[in-house]
Write an enzyme that holds these catalytic residues in place. Structure first.
Site, mmCIF file in Angstrom:
data_model
loop_
_atom_site.group_PDB
_atom_site.id
_atom_site.type_symbol
_atom_site.label_atom_id
_atom_site.label_comp_id
_atom_site.label_asym_id
_atom_site.label_seq_id
_atom_site.Cartn_x
_atom_site.Cartn_y
_atom_site.Cartn_z
ATOM 1 N N THR A 315 -2.303 0.781 13.703
ATOM 2 C CA THR A 315 -2.930 1.207 14.952
ATOM 3 C C THR A 315 -4.403 0.821 14.914
ATOM 4 O O THR A 315 -5.058 0.930 13.878
ATOM 5 C CB THR A 315 -2.771 2.727 15.166
ATOM 6 O OG1 THR A 315 -3.382 3.111 16.402
ATOM 7 C CG2 THR A 315 -3.402 3.531 14.046
ATOM 8 N N HIS A 367 2.890 12.266 1.365
ATOM 9 C CA HIS A 367 2.724 12.454 -0.082
ATOM 10 C C HIS A 367 4.025 12.899 -0.753
ATOM 11 O O HIS A 367 4.124 12.908 -1.987
ATOM 12 C CB HIS A 367 1.627 13.490 -0.339
ATOM 13 C CG HIS A 367 0.877 13.270 -1.619
ATOM 14 N ND1 HIS A 367 1.335 12.458 -2.623
ATOM 15 C CD2 HIS A 367 -0.317 13.757 -2.057
ATOM 16 C CE1 HIS A 367 0.474 12.455 -3.626
ATOM 17 N NE2 HIS A 367 -0.543 13.239 -3.298
#
Length: 404
Positions: A315, A367
């Site tokens: 993006t 994560h």
């Protein structure tokens, strides 16, 4: 003969759409394959073509949510085309009416209540420090009701006669779905963001040297930053494959291909079309595909298939002036790279201070599936490729890499 037109399935897993705009009016004569409506799904806006020629009768209103397979209009195929009639033009939309607007009246024209407030209303007005003379009562004889008092808003300084209106507009189905996915990404992933910065001088040097030749050779196609970033990302994904994977329950799904989602702004909001197998595309191929998809998004022609899949997202908030951000993961993907604006800043080069065009880059990642070593290593690999594109992205042969 009356033909019942039903909502076709715009894609797998989509069970409901919303009538965004009728392009024809009730009773119009329509031609077969003429676009009669725009419908929003949670992934894209699509046109609904007439299945036959005839007089149309609408069976749903704009804003209605309709199930796939539900009848939305009838077409009388036996109706003769009116003499000299042409296909019904697209309806020019009237000003949006899905809003509630309250304007402050000029002081000189203000109408004051003639009735007194009820005891309960007076208590509310006293707490708000509002004079009963400033309220128009809706009760019998102009009496100020508790509802009038509860809805009363204290004056913000001296009235000027300007508008203090509010607008209430229903979000499109696409916008609502995007919002839902963004909230889910924040709530359901262990999202973390790591940052780095890139010296854009090497890329600018290559672009300045070859962009005119590239444009002339490839029919006006520009040599932008996105091809460099896409090539750098696909290289880094091969070095750190965990970033190119996603969670599926208790399993990790890893991909041996790089389908890169490119976030673009469309008329209906944020859209993320996918560049398939970007790892095999040349600079020209990446630029051509991004341009094609961006034009389709701009023109409202993007399809569900264009946005389905994707293993990693890029993006670019820099086009709007963003210096730094923490992009939100595009689920079910596990990583997204945020680009930002380019600013000339002083940096240390071989012990000396020099001015260079610099860009901050950000990698947000899940994560649960990507460890710090992989995330930081991936972003460093992107940085290395962008700061040494001649060797790492072009094999020291820019003319060949750019197909010049």
């Amino acid at each position: 003969m009356i033909l019942e037109m039903k909502v076709p399935s715009p894609g797998e897993s989509i069970t409901e759409v919303e009538i965004a705009t009728w392009l024809v009016k009730d009773g119009d004569y329509v031609e077969k394959d003429q676009a009669i409506a725009e419908v929003d799904s949670d992934k894209a806006t699509l046109e609904l073509p007439a299945e036959a020629s005839g007089i149309i009768t609408l069976k749903a209103e704009e804003g209605d949510a309709v199930a796939v397979g539900q009848v939305v209009c009838h077409i009388d195929t036996a109706a003769a085309k009116p003499d000299g009639a042409t296909p019904a033009p697209a309806v020019e939309k009237a000003p949006e009416v899905k809003k509630e607007e309250v304007k402050a009246a000029p002081v000189a024209e203000k109408t004051y209540a003639t009735g007194a407030p009820s005891p309960a209303a007076k208590k509310i007005l006293d707490e708000k420090n509002i004079s009963p003379s400033d309220i128009v009562g809706t009760g019998k004889g102009g009496r100020i009701t508790t509802e009038d008092a509860a809805n009363a808003i204290p004056a913000m300084g001296t009235p000027t006669g300007g508008s203090r209106g509010t607008e209430r507009v229903k979000l499109s189905m696409l916008r609502r779905k995007v919002a839902e996915r963004l909230v889910a990404a924040k709530n359901e992933t262990a999202m973390l963001t790591t940052f780095n910065e890139v010296n854009m001088t090497p890329i600018n040097t290559i672009r300045n040297q070859y962009k005119d030749e590239f444009k002339a050779k490839h029919n006006g196609l520009g040599l932008g930053y996105m091809s460099f970033f896409t090539k750098a990302v696909t290289r880094a994904l091969q070095l750190y494959p965990d970033v190119n994977s996603m969670m599926d329950g208790d399993h990790k799904v890893a991909f041996d291909f790089a389908d890169i989602s490119i976030a673009v702004s469309g008329p209906k909001g944020l859209m993320v079309p996918v560049v398939r197998n970007a790892e095999f595309l040349t600079f020209r191929g990446v630029e051509a595909e991004i341009k094609r998809l961006a034009l389709r998004a701009r023109d409202g022609q993007i399809t569900v298939d264009d946005m389905t899949g994707g293993t990693f997202t890029i993006t670019n908030g820099g086009v709007f002036g963003s210096m730094l951000s923490t992009p939100i993961i595009n689920p079910p993907q596990s990583g997204i790279l945020g680009m930002h604006n380019i600013i000339e800043r002083p940096i240390a080069v071989n012990g000396k201070v020099e001015i260079h065009p610099m860009m901050f880059v950000a990698l947000s990642y899940d994560h649960r599936i990507i460890d710090g070593r992989e995330s930081v290593g991936f972003l460093v690999a992107v940085k290395e490729a962008l700061e040494n594109p001649m060797e790492l992205l072009m094999d020291n042969n820019p003319k060949k890499a750019l197909e010049l």
